[in-house]
Motif scaffolding. Structure first.
Motif, PDB file in Angstrom:
ATOM      1  N   SER A 223      41.762  25.415   4.613  1.00 18.91           N
ATOM      2  CA  SER A 223      40.619  25.294   5.514  1.00 18.91           C
ATOM      3  C   SER A 223      39.319  25.455   4.736  1.00 18.91           C
ATOM      4  O   SER A 223      39.282  26.041   3.650  1.00 18.91           O
ATOM      5  N   PHE A 224      38.259  24.932   5.323  1.00 19.40           N
ATOM      6  CA  PHE A 224      36.949  24.984   4.689  1.00 19.40           C
ATOM      7  C   PHE A 224      35.914  24.778   5.783  1.00 19.40           C
ATOM      8  O   PHE A 224      36.053  23.891   6.624  1.00 19.40           O
ATOM      9  N   ALA A 225      34.878  25.601   5.779  1.00 13.38           N
ATOM     10  CA  ALA A 225      33.837  25.489   6.797  1.00 13.38           C
ATOM     11  C   ALA A 225      32.467  25.477   6.144  1.00 13.38           C
ATOM     12  O   ALA A 225      32.287  25.946   5.005  1.00 13.38           O
ATOM     13  N   ALA A 278      28.593  27.441   2.267  1.00 11.25           N
ATOM     14  CA  ALA A 278      29.945  26.910   2.177  1.00 11.25           C
ATOM     15  C   ALA A 278      30.928  28.066   2.225  1.00 11.25           C
ATOM     16  O   ALA A 278      30.754  29.065   1.511  1.00 11.25           O
ATOM     17  N   LEU A 279      31.959  27.937   3.069  1.00 15.16           N
ATOM     18  CA  LEU A 279      32.927  29.011   3.290  1.00 15.16           C
ATOM     19  C   LEU A 279      34.326  28.521   2.921  1.00 15.16           C
ATOM     20  O   LEU A 279      35.044  27.960   3.753  1.00 15.16           O
ATOM     21  N   PRO A 280      34.749  28.732   1.670  1.00 16.83           N
ATOM     22  CA  PRO A 280      36.104  28.323   1.274  1.00 16.83           C
ATOM     23  C   PRO A 280      37.164  29.156   2.009  1.00 16.83           C
ATOM     24  O   PRO A 280      36.929  30.314   2.373  1.00 16.83           O
ATOM     25  N   ASN A 281      38.328  28.538   2.234  1.00 17.08           N
ATOM     26  CA  ASN A 281      39.474  29.236   2.848  1.00 17.08           C
ATOM     27  C   ASN A 281      39.099  29.904   4.166  1.00 17.08           C
ATOM     28  O   ASN A 281      39.504  31.032   4.453  1.00 17.08           O
ATOM     29  N   THR A 282      38.321  29.208   4.964  1.00 20.20           N
ATOM     30  CA  THR A 282      37.816  29.802   6.208  1.00 20.20           C
ATOM     31  C   THR A 282      38.022  28.841   7.364  1.00 20.20           C
ATOM     32  O   THR A 282      37.515  27.708   7.340  1.00 20.20           O
ATOM     33  N   ASP A 285      37.676  30.413  13.472  1.00 21.01           N
ATOM     34  CA  ASP A 285      37.410  31.785  13.917  1.00 21.01           C
ATOM     35  C   ASP A 285      36.706  32.592  12.839  1.00 21.01           C
ATOM     36  O   ASP A 285      35.744  33.326  13.124  1.00 21.01           O
ATOM     37  N   GLY A 286      37.171  32.479  11.612  1.00 21.09           N
ATOM     38  CA  GLY A 286      36.527  33.210  10.530  1.00 21.09           C
ATOM     39  C   GLY A 286      35.095  32.762  10.297  1.00 21.09           C
ATOM     40  O   GLY A 286      34.212  33.580  10.011  1.00 21.09           O
ATOM     41  N   ALA A 287      34.838  31.456  10.415  1.00 21.10           N
ATOM     42  CA  ALA A 287      33.482  30.944  10.225  1.00 21.10           C
ATOM     43  C   ALA A 287      32.541  31.492  11.286  1.00 21.10           C
ATOM     44  O   ALA A 287      31.393  31.853  10.994  1.00 21.10           O
ATOM     45  N   ARG A 288      33.030  31.589  12.536  1.00 22.81           N
ATOM     46  CA  ARG A 288      32.172  32.125  13.590  1.00 22.81           C
ATOM     47  C   ARG A 288      31.881  33.604  13.363  1.00 22.81           C
ATOM     48  O   ARG A 288      30.760  34.071  13.588  1.00 22.81           O
ATOM     49  N   VAL A 289      32.864  34.356  12.895  1.00 21.05           N
ATOM     50  CA  VAL A 289      32.643  35.780  12.622  1.00 21.05           C
ATOM     51  C   VAL A 289      31.557  35.955  11.567  1.00 21.05           C
ATOM     52  O   VAL A 289      30.642  36.775  11.705  1.00 21.05           O
ATOM     53  N   GLY A 347      18.167  27.578  23.075  1.00 20.21           N
ATOM     54  CA  GLY A 347      17.334  28.771  23.135  1.00 20.21           C
ATOM     55  C   GLY A 347      17.171  29.520  21.835  1.00 20.21           C
ATOM     56  O   GLY A 347      16.506  30.550  21.784  1.00 20.21           O
ATOM     57  N   ARG A 348      17.793  29.052  20.748  1.00 21.64           N
ATOM     58  CA  ARG A 348      17.670  29.660  19.416  1.00 21.64           C
ATOM     59  C   ARG A 348      18.371  31.020  19.346  1.00 21.64           C
ATOM     60  O   ARG A 348      18.886  31.523  20.317  1.00 21.64           O
ATOM     61  N   ASN A 349      18.391  31.577  18.127  1.00 19.84           N
ATOM     62  CA  ASN A 349      19.014  32.867  17.854  1.00 19.84           C
ATOM     63  C   ASN A 349      20.451  32.889  18.360  1.00 19.84           C
ATOM     64  O   ASN A 349      20.878  33.812  19.050  1.00 19.84           O
ATOM     65  N   ARG A 350      21.204  31.872  17.985  1.00 20.71           N
ATOM     66  CA  ARG A 350      22.598  31.789  18.429  1.00 20.71           C
ATOM     67  C   ARG A 350      23.420  30.942  17.461  1.00 20.71           C
ATOM     68  O   ARG A 350      22.882  30.213  16.619  1.00 20.71           O
ATOM     69  N   VAL A 351      24.719  31.041  17.589  1.00 21.84           N
ATOM     70  CA  VAL A 351      25.671  30.291  16.762  1.00 21.84           C
ATOM     71  C   VAL A 351      26.364  29.263  17.638  1.00 21.84           C
ATOM     72  O   VAL A 351      26.850  29.591  18.721  1.00 21.84           O
ATOM     73  N   VAL A 352      26.410  28.010  17.185  1.00 21.87           N
ATOM     74  CA  VAL A 352      27.075  26.949  17.937  1.00 21.87           C
ATOM     75  C   VAL A 352      27.998  26.204  16.976  1.00 21.87           C
ATOM     76  O   VAL A 352      27.599  25.825  15.879  1.00 21.87           O
ATOM     77  N   SER A 353      29.245  26.000  17.400  1.00 23.25           N
ATOM     78  CA  SER A 353      30.197  25.208  16.619  1.00 23.25           C
ATOM     79  C   SER A 353      30.110  23.754  17.031  1.00 23.25           C
ATOM     80  O   SER A 353      29.714  23.431  18.164  1.00 23.25           O
ATOM     81  N   GLU A 354      30.490  22.861  16.128  1.00 23.31           N
ATOM     82  CA  GLU A 354      30.459  21.431  16.444  1.00 23.31           C
ATOM     83  C   GLU A 354      31.434  21.150  17.586  1.00 23.31           C
ATOM     84  O   GLU A 354      32.399  21.847  17.794  1.00 23.31           O
ATOM     85  N   GLU A 355      31.131  20.102  18.318  1.00 20.71           N
ATOM     86  CA  GLU A 355      31.990  19.716  19.426  1.00 20.71           C
ATOM     87  C   GLU A 355      33.296  19.129  18.895  1.00 20.71           C
ATOM     88  O   GLU A 355      33.276  18.399  17.925  1.00 20.71           O
TER      89      GLU A 355
END
Length: 355
Positions: A223-225, A278-282, A285-289, A347-355
């Motif tokens: 995985s990679f994020a 860049a987040l190797p081996n992620t 769920d790990g990327a959001r954390v 609204g900013r100040n938030r984390v959003v994952s791609e659809e």
């Protein structure tokens, strides 16, 4: 030593050197004088303390993909002439101008179709501050003669000064100068790869490092994020307290991100107030954390401008995960950017994952 140089030097360069010695150093038109070598010849002119290509042989343009005739070497972008090679050329050209003596060396790198090649080059003074440089690709097959092999090794690392007798008169670098050169090259490498304000990777270097991790993840099926980060309302800081406060905010932001990342994560500044991680081996769920940890850490920052009230920072973050069709970091970053803009619009100040 003269016989050894004759065995190692490319025959075409030997002919160029012989003609230069026979005809003298002054000529109205050095390129016309050495017309037989024109395609493999550079003519360098001094221009305001810099070096300009007055002639750029066709062989160089075909091999390196650019015709640099008329270009000033100091102004060439690093993707055309990397910092270490620029410094090498400037050293050689300055040495020959000062000493008026021919300089010979070889250079091994990835040329043409990204294939390793060795080129021998000869730098000759041509009068009036001009230099003539001849260069030819040579076979890299090592000789069975140990003396020849040693000389090939030497000229691939240190330029040598040729004497009137056809042998080697001196090395162009003393040990002290070599150490200074190596240190200078290391400093240039930092300047070429780092954002000077935040000391994170610049965009080019980030994409290079992250691209290597992406390729590894694809080969190994891991995985990679990738995170796209943008400081919220950053323009307001510059407009209200000035660019010095904006610079302080960028530094504080980068320091905060570094503390929240793992040792092998890659942080880069890819725009004004835009960063990427860049987040190797992620996985997702790990990327959001990690993204939430960065967002929370930035929200705790307080910027104290020299004049004005204290100001807080927030960041919006978009997440993209490696897909089978992703071949470059650019495609991942584009999707992470789209998620980032959704975070901004929500609204900013938030984390959003791609659809």
């Amino acid at each position: 030593m003269r016989d050894l140089v004759a065995r190692v030097m490319d025959s075409r360069l030997a002919a160029l050197l012989s003609q230069w010695r026979r005809d003298g150093t002054e000529a109205a038109d050095p390129v016309a004088r050495f017309a037989a070598h024109a395609e493999h010849l550079l003519m360098i002119e001094a221009e305001g303390g810099a070096n300009r290509y007055a002639h750029y042989g066709r062989a160089f343009a075909e091999c390196f993909g650019n015709d640099l005739t008329g270009q000033v070497i100091d102004l060439l972008p690093p993707d055309i002439l990397p910092a270490d090679r620029r410094f090498m050329l400037e050293f050689e050209y300055g040495f020959v101008r000062r000493t008026a003596r021919p300089l010979w060396r070889s250079y091994t790198a990835l040329f043409g179709q990204d294939l390793p090649q060795t080129w021998q080059r000869l730098v000759l003074p041509a009068g009036n501050g001009r230099l003539v440089v001849g260069a030819y690709p040579v076979e890299g097959t090592p000789s069975g003669d140990s003396a020849e092999a040693l000389l090939r090794l030497v000229i691939d690392r240190v330029p040598v000064v040729l004497g009137d007798d056809g042998g080697i008169a001196d090395m162009a670098l003393s040990l002290g100068a070599f150490c200074d050169t190596s240190r200078h090259m290391a400093e240039l490498e930092v300047l070429a790869t780092r954002d000077p304000l935040t000391e994170t990777s610049n965009r080019r270097h980030f994409e290079q490092l992250a691209g290597l991790e992406l390729d590894h993840a694809r080969r190994m099926g891991r995985s990679f994020a990738l995170l796209a980060l943008d400081i919220d309302h950053f323009k307001r800081i510059n407009d209200t307290w000035g660019h010095a406060a904006g610079d302080a905010a960028l530094k504080a932001f980068a320091d905060s991100c570094r503390l929240g990342l793992r040792e092998y994560d890659i942080l880069g500044r890819v725009g004004g107030e835009e960063f990427a991680v860049a987040l190797p081996n992620t996985g997702p769920d790990g990327a959001r954390v990690i993204a939430e940890r960065l967002r929370a850490a930035v929200a705790e920052l307080v910027i104290r401008p020299a004049k004005g009230q204290m100001s807080g920072l927030t960041v919006s973050i978009g997440i993209a995960q490696l897909r089978e069709a992703d071949l470059t970091i650019a495609t991942l970053l584009e999707r992470a950017d789209r998620a980032l803009y959704r975070a901004k619009n929500a609204g900013r100040n938030r984390v959003v994952s791609e659809e």
